[in-house]
Design an enzyme around this catalytic site. Sequence first.
Site, PDB file in Angstrom:
ATOM      1  N   TYR A 224       0.859  -1.211   0.117  1.00 60.47           N
ATOM      2  CA  TYR A 224       0.019   0.034  -0.078  1.00 60.47           C
ATOM      3  C   TYR A 224       0.789   1.199   0.034  1.00 60.47           C
ATOM      4  O   TYR A 224       1.603   1.341   0.853  1.00 60.47           O
ATOM      5  CB  TYR A 224      -0.983   0.013   1.187  1.00 60.47           C
ATOM      6  CG  TYR A 224      -2.060  -0.843   1.238  1.00 60.47           C
ATOM      7  CD1 TYR A 224      -3.056  -0.599   0.772  1.00 60.47           C
ATOM      8  CD2 TYR A 224      -1.983  -2.345   1.690  1.00 60.47           C
ATOM      9  CE1 TYR A 224      -4.266  -1.494   0.474  1.00 60.47           C
ATOM     10  CE2 TYR A 224      -2.816  -3.156   1.564  1.00 60.47           C
ATOM     11  CZ  TYR A 224      -4.105  -2.893   0.963  1.00 60.47           C
ATOM     12  OH  TYR A 224      -5.140  -3.785   0.947  1.00 60.47           O
ATOM     13  N   HIS A 406     -17.585  -1.445   3.769  1.00 59.94           N
ATOM     14  CA  HIS A 406     -16.381  -1.668   4.306  1.00 59.94           C
ATOM     15  C   HIS A 406     -16.434  -2.716   5.587  1.00 59.94           C
ATOM     16  O   HIS A 406     -17.095  -2.262   6.392  1.00 59.94           O
ATOM     17  CB  HIS A 406     -15.730  -0.351   4.526  1.00 59.94           C
ATOM     18  CG  HIS A 406     -14.224  -0.495   5.305  1.00 59.94           C
ATOM     19  ND1 HIS A 406     -13.290  -0.727   4.485  1.00 59.94           N
ATOM     20  CD2 HIS A 406     -13.970  -0.509   6.466  1.00 59.94           C
ATOM     21  CE1 HIS A 406     -12.176  -0.606   5.118  1.00 59.94           C
ATOM     22  NE2 HIS A 406     -12.622  -0.400   6.519  1.00 59.94           N
TER      23      HIS A 406
END
Length: 598
Positions: A224, A406
Amino acid sequence: MRIFSKDVRLQDFTIMYFTGLAALMVILVASYQASLPLLPMPFRMPLDPLGNLQLAWNISYATQEVYIQLRVAELRHGVVLGMSDRGELTNADLVVLWDNGTRSYFGDAWSDSKGHVSLDSHQDYELIEAKQKADGFYLLFKRPFSTCDPRDYVIEEGTVHVIYGLLDQPLASLGDLNLSRIHMGVQRVLMLRPDMPSPTLPPEVKTMDVLAPNVIIPNQETTYWCFIQKLPDDMPKNHIVMYESVITPGNEAIVHHIEVFECAPDVREVPQYSGSCDDKMKPKKLNFCRHVLAAWAMGAEAFYYPPDAGLAIGGPGSSRFLRLEVHYHNPLLISGRHDSSGIRLHYTHNLRRYDAGIMELGLVYTPVMAIPPKQHIFYLTGYCTSKCTRTALPPGGIYVFASQLHTHLAGRGVRTVLVRGGKELDVVQEDQHFSTEYQTIRVLKKMINILPGDVLITKCTYNTEDRSKPTVGGFGIMEEMCVNYIHYYPRTQLELCKSHVDPGYLQKYFSFINRFHGNDQCVCGDVGVTDQYAQLHWDDFAGEVLDSLYNTAPISMHCNQSTARLFPGEWEKQPLPEVTSILPKHRYPCEGGAESYS
């Protein structure tokens, strides 16, 4: 591959395989083209990390069918494409192209609990074209969303886990194939998309690229990457009306998903940064850049705002800093690959009628909510109560046009429903094959009007069979969340409408379970909630009582303004909304009056 001759354009013949009750029709493939009109393929994505397998598809809602095209750059002895609940190789719905060394075949198949492949007694995949072209071998076929075959996957809204693999050796028969013995991969995609045309952008629209600064992708499987970009100091208020991905050519199979976050307006300066989001030495102020502006995942299209609304960027009261986050998925550990992928924002100074807003629904990020260990299925539910919507929404309500679901790693499904007058009225968003590996902003099939006094219930499904300790709520990846970020207009001051179980009732639960297990030395008031959960003796009874507590105990409401302060009112020890469930699960009619449930 010699036997797929591009000069032969006919179906040579069919071979009939007989099982106990049904005949299996398997098409013998040379270069085959049915007499069906060929459709454009507007949706596409690479399947494997090198891009040798390309998936493309189109949808016919009129006939409830999906048309699928598979391009194989170098085909040897066949290819396997399938769908399963979460990308498993077992109990998967498959379509297989294979050869026996002299002839090639196409057929509908399935895998059992050990990965062994068998032909299906119902051949529901219809071959349209099989043809060798200059850039690879193309396979085009179609199948219904639902076949009413219990061995077939029901294609529904939400995430579809696609499995794939290439055959390097001929097969004497399909029964010789076991998926566990060949190299297989998995990819996730939203296969069903809203049936609506893309709007035309106004001529004065400008663009702003938020891109990774020529990053060298690390030679590790998962990275990431974070990058801070500053907006011009004098940038006035504009409206974002569309955004799209910008992917560096050659990296289409490695760039997994991208998000752009706005930093908190009250954070005056955010240091420049380009590096791993997981680096413990990164500037702490990056943690204040959490307001989602844009989200893209592999296979997603450009995102358009409704004609009457745009997302505000620039101007008084907004942040001057954006955080770009790019997820690189590099399982082949490719080295030295440069990347400048990101998001292109399309914005206009001609402000639309309404500012769009983003509101959080679901559960508060707190360890008060937890999932017991060793659970095949466990539900947690968050509420946006009628008291909060009545307090915070304008008389005409708001219009929801998109949302982003999410959870973290244990999440398996998310469903948000609208309740009015005590009855379920509509499903706002649902994904029962949800994966934290595939999170993007999803456009709703239709706008949903939320009125003052309405209730929004977000229910998440979890699986903790691989965990020996309880999983509490929180920000860590091994902790859990249950959230639906709804995108709506007109923007209001209500930014967060979430709940958690009343802490006092939770303490009563800890005391009861400890006494039940003979532990009179309850430490309920001496340690934090996370430790209290960890110290419990977890058995079926403890899990069932916790589930009952969550479904009956009062809740604490977080009805928060954009300033993070609660709206005026009493929000503790609120009763659970009384709801009559009238919305069935999505279903498709089957012959003979039966129904196929997704």
